[in-house]
Enzyme design. Structure first.
Site, PDB file in Angstrom:
ATOM      1  N   ASN A   1       0.870  -1.171   0.000  1.00 56.77           N
ATOM      2  CA  ASN A   1       0.000   0.000   0.000  1.00 56.77           C
ATOM      3  C   ASN A   1       0.911   1.226   0.000  1.00 56.77           C
ATOM      4  O   ASN A   1       1.479   1.577   1.025  1.00 56.77           O
ATOM      5  CB  ASN A   1      -0.902  -0.007   1.249  1.00 56.77           C
ATOM      6  CG  ASN A   1      -1.716   1.274   1.356  1.00 56.77           C
ATOM      7  OD1 ASN A   1      -1.828   2.036   0.397  1.00 56.77           O
ATOM      8  ND2 ASN A   1      -2.289   1.519   2.529  1.00 56.77           N
ATOM      9  N   TRP A   2       1.028   1.840  -1.168  1.00 52.78           N
ATOM     10  CA  TRP A   2       1.965   2.963  -1.274  1.00 52.78           C
ATOM     11  C   TRP A   2       1.401   4.267  -0.726  1.00 52.78           C
ATOM     12  O   TRP A   2       2.126   5.262  -0.644  1.00 52.78           O
ATOM     13  CB  TRP A   2       2.371   3.159  -2.741  1.00 52.78           C
ATOM     14  CG  TRP A   2       3.346   2.138  -3.236  1.00 52.78           C
ATOM     15  CD1 TRP A   2       3.975   1.166  -2.492  1.00 52.78           C
ATOM     16  CD2 TRP A   2       3.818   1.986  -4.582  1.00 52.78           C
ATOM     17  NE1 TRP A   2       4.800   0.428  -3.298  1.00 52.78           N
ATOM     18  CE2 TRP A   2       4.723   0.905  -4.591  1.00 52.78           C
ATOM     19  CE3 TRP A   2       3.556   2.649  -5.785  1.00 52.78           C
ATOM     20  CZ2 TRP A   2       5.371   0.480  -5.761  1.00 52.78           C
ATOM     21  CZ3 TRP A   2       4.186   2.239  -6.943  1.00 52.78           C
ATOM     22  CH2 TRP A   2       5.100   1.163  -6.931  1.00 52.78           C
ATOM     23  N   LYS A   3       0.122   4.290  -0.430  1.00 52.92           N
ATOM     24  CA  LYS A   3      -0.504   5.521   0.090  1.00 52.92           C
ATOM     25  C   LYS A   3      -0.201   6.686  -0.875  1.00 52.92           C
ATOM     26  O   LYS A   3      -0.104   6.473  -2.077  1.00 52.92           O
ATOM     27  CB  LYS A   3      -0.030   5.811   1.514  1.00 52.92           C
ATOM     28  CG  LYS A   3      -0.114   4.580   2.400  1.00 52.92           C
ATOM     29  CD  LYS A   3       0.137   4.868   3.846  1.00 52.92           C
ATOM     30  CE  LYS A   3       0.142   3.558   4.605  1.00 52.92           C
ATOM     31  NZ  LYS A   3       0.141   3.749   6.061  1.00 52.92           N
TER      32      LYS A   3
ATOM     33  N   GLY B   1       2.723  -1.021   4.321  1.00 54.45           N
ATOM     34  CA  GLY B   1       2.937   0.375   3.974  1.00 54.45           C
ATOM     35  C   GLY B   1       4.421   0.661   3.808  1.00 54.45           C
ATOM     36  O   GLY B   1       5.014   0.428   2.752  1.00 54.45           O
ATOM     37  N   GLY B   2       5.053   1.099   4.892  1.00 55.38           N
ATOM     38  CA  GLY B   2       6.449   1.555   4.841  1.00 55.38           C
ATOM     39  C   GLY B   2       7.410   0.623   4.119  1.00 55.38           C
ATOM     40  O   GLY B   2       8.166   1.054   3.246  1.00 55.38           O
TER      41      GLY B   2
ATOM     42  N   GLU C   1      -6.725   5.022   7.578  1.00 59.01           N
ATOM     43  CA  GLU C   1      -6.504   6.438   7.256  1.00 59.01           C
ATOM     44  C   GLU C   1      -7.737   7.036   6.576  1.00 59.01           C
ATOM     45  O   GLU C   1      -8.069   8.200   6.770  1.00 59.01           O
ATOM     46  CB  GLU C   1      -5.252   6.584   6.380  1.00 59.01           C
ATOM     47  CG  GLU C   1      -3.989   6.360   7.203  1.00 59.01           C
ATOM     48  CD  GLU C   1      -2.816   5.774   6.450  1.00 59.01           C
ATOM     49  OE1 GLU C   1      -2.796   5.816   5.205  1.00 59.01           O
ATOM     50  OE2 GLU C   1      -1.911   5.238   7.115  1.00 59.01           O
TER      51      GLU C   1
ATOM     52  N   GLU D   1      -5.742  -4.758  10.499  1.00 60.37           N
ATOM     53  CA  GLU D   1      -4.672  -3.795  10.768  1.00 60.37           C
ATOM     54  C   GLU D   1      -4.956  -3.052  12.072  1.00 60.37           C
ATOM     55  O   GLU D   1      -5.751  -2.108  12.086  1.00 60.37           O
ATOM     56  CB  GLU D   1      -4.591  -2.770   9.638  1.00 60.37           C
ATOM     57  CG  GLU D   1      -4.333  -3.381   8.280  1.00 60.37           C
ATOM     58  CD  GLU D   1      -3.698  -2.376   7.340  1.00 60.37           C
ATOM     59  OE1 GLU D   1      -2.594  -2.660   6.875  1.00 60.37           O
ATOM     60  OE2 GLU D   1      -4.273  -1.302   7.108  1.00 60.37           O
TER      61      GLU D   1
ATOM     62  N   SER E   1       3.245  -2.301  10.340  1.00 60.24           N
ATOM     63  CA  SER E   1       4.710  -2.354  10.496  1.00 60.24           C
ATOM     64  C   SER E   1       5.300  -3.723  10.165  1.00 60.24           C
ATOM     65  O   SER E   1       6.246  -4.174  10.821  1.00 60.24           O
ATOM     66  CB  SER E   1       5.120  -1.890  11.902  1.00 60.24           C
ATOM     67  OG  SER E   1       4.641  -0.580  12.145  1.00 60.24           O
TER      68      SER E   1
ATOM     69  N   GLY F   1       2.220   2.191  10.592  1.00 58.60           N
ATOM     70  CA  GLY F   1       3.172   3.290  10.398  1.00 58.60           C
ATOM     71  C   GLY F   1       3.880   3.716  11.672  1.00 58.60           C
ATOM     72  O   GLY F   1       4.529   4.754  11.709  1.00 58.60           O
TER      73      GLY F   1
ATOM     74  N   HIS G   1      -9.465   1.465   4.706  1.00 56.58           N
ATOM     75  CA  HIS G   1      -8.177   1.651   5.393  1.00 56.58           C
ATOM     76  C   HIS G   1      -8.374   2.628   6.561  1.00 56.58           C
ATOM     77  O   HIS G   1      -9.159   3.573   6.463  1.00 56.58           O
ATOM     78  CB  HIS G   1      -7.129   2.186   4.414  1.00 56.58           C
ATOM     79  CG  HIS G   1      -5.747   2.138   4.989  1.00 56.58           C
ATOM     80  ND1 HIS G   1      -5.276   3.114   5.834  1.00 56.58           N
ATOM     81  CD2 HIS G   1      -4.763   1.218   4.875  1.00 56.58           C
ATOM     82  CE1 HIS G   1      -4.046   2.798   6.206  1.00 56.58           C
ATOM     83  NE2 HIS G   1      -3.712   1.655   5.647  1.00 56.58           N
TER      84      HIS G   1
HETATM   85  C1  PEP Z   1      -0.830   0.238   6.014  1.00 57.05           C
HETATM   86  O1  PEP Z   1      -0.871   1.425   5.798  1.00 57.05           O
HETATM   87  O2  PEP Z   1      -1.722  -0.492   5.573  1.00 57.05           O
HETATM   88  C2  PEP Z   1       0.284  -0.276   6.810  1.00 57.05           C
HETATM   89  C3  PEP Z   1       0.174  -1.458   7.329  1.00 57.05           C
HETATM   90  O3  PEP Z   1       1.386   0.536   6.968  1.00 57.05           O
HETATM   91  P1  PEP Z   1       2.802   0.146   7.667  1.00 57.05           P
HETATM   92  O4  PEP Z   1       3.227  -1.146   7.079  1.00 57.05           O
HETATM   93  O5  PEP Z   1       3.704   1.279   7.332  1.00 57.05           O
HETATM   94  O6  PEP Z   1       2.517   0.030   9.128  1.00 57.05           O
END
Ligand code: PEP
Length: 254
Positions: free
Chosen positions: A9-11, A235-236, A98, A168, A214, A174, A96
């Site tokens: 997920n590049w956001k 994400g990251g 966010e 999640e 994470s 994040g 999500h």
């Molecule tokens: C996400 O945004 O779905 C996510 C899991 O981010 P991260 O891996 O950065 O925690």
């Protein structure tokens, strides 16, 4: 046996140029991992056509990060399911945290986007998860139940055979804090049970439940080894080709 699904997920990162550099490098790293695991990349809307062009000859799937609940018309800023299909999208991330917290996506709104996604033959990656306060005050199960019931309301079970759920915990997204593999496994068991109440045990046993929060090459093996963790939404660690590739490699070599 459920096939792991590892989705980036590049956001709001990577326009078409960075998308091109990432995928070119990623394609060079990728060997036969996609025989063992489903690998999916979710760029921003603007980068989807470039990603599609570069992934066309691979087994890597393409996902959008959201979609409109409307077909067309006066909905400024929105993108419809048919537009996504036109550029080769197969999956859509919905709900999500966010979107829920920053943009006000409610369970009912997510439900209406989910229906549109399924009607179009796209696969939802339906995100659910609790805040730290909710977990610590004993509300974990009721929060997940509300999200699952609300998100899947009015959808017949047979239409959900390809559904992907991303569990999640909001406190792990994040933040660098990961749920322990046991915490994640235990919560996935709860999610699968709640899902079974909604769509039946047989189907619920087939639904892939990703963990998100994470996930990185350091913790992926332990997470992916849990019986109810069927991959990750990342994400990251999905922003660099080598770390995202490492996750695919770990999943493929379990
Ligand atoms: C996400 O945004 O779905 C996510 C899991 O981010 P991260 O891996 O950065 O925690």
């Amino acid at each position: 046996m459920r096939k792991l699904i590892i989705a980036a997920n590049w956001k709001m990162n990577k326009g078409p140029q960075e998308t091109e550099s990432f995928i070119t490098e990623f394609n060079n790293l990728l060997q036969s991992e996609t025989d063992q695991v489903d690998v999916v990349i979710s760029p921003s809307f603007i980068s989807l056509p470039k990603a599609q062009e570069l992934l066309a000859d691979t087994a890597v799937g393409l996902s959008a990060q959201d979609v409109s609940d409307q077909d067309s018309g006066a909905y400024t800023g929105e993108v419809s399911v048919s537009m996504l299909k036109e550029v080769g999208v197969e999956y859509v991330i919905l709900g999500h945290s966010e979107r829920r917290t920053l943009y006000g996506d409610t369970d009912a709104f997510i439900n209406s986007k989910l229906k549109k996604t399924l009607e179009a033959g796209l696969i939802p990656i339906f995100c659910i998860g609790e805040t730290l306060e909710e977990r610590e005050s004993g509300k974990l199960e009721s929060v997940l139940e509300t999200q699952i019931k609300g998100g899947l309301a009015g959808i017949v079970a047979a239409d959900l055979s390809e559904l992907v759920i991303a569990y999640e915990p909001v406190w792990a997204i994040g933040t660098g804090v990961t749920a322990t593999s046991q915490q994640a496994q235990d919560t996935h068991v709860i999610v699968r049970r709640l899902l079974a109440e909604q769509i039946g045990q047989e189907l619920s046993d087939k639904v892939r439940i990703q963990y998100g929060g994470s996930v990185k090459p350091d913790n992926a093996k332990e997470l992916f080894s849990q019986p109810d963790i069927d991959g990750a939404l990342v994400g990251g660690a999905s922003l660099q080709p080598d770390s995202f590739y490492a996750l695919a490699e770990i999943g493929a070599n379990l």
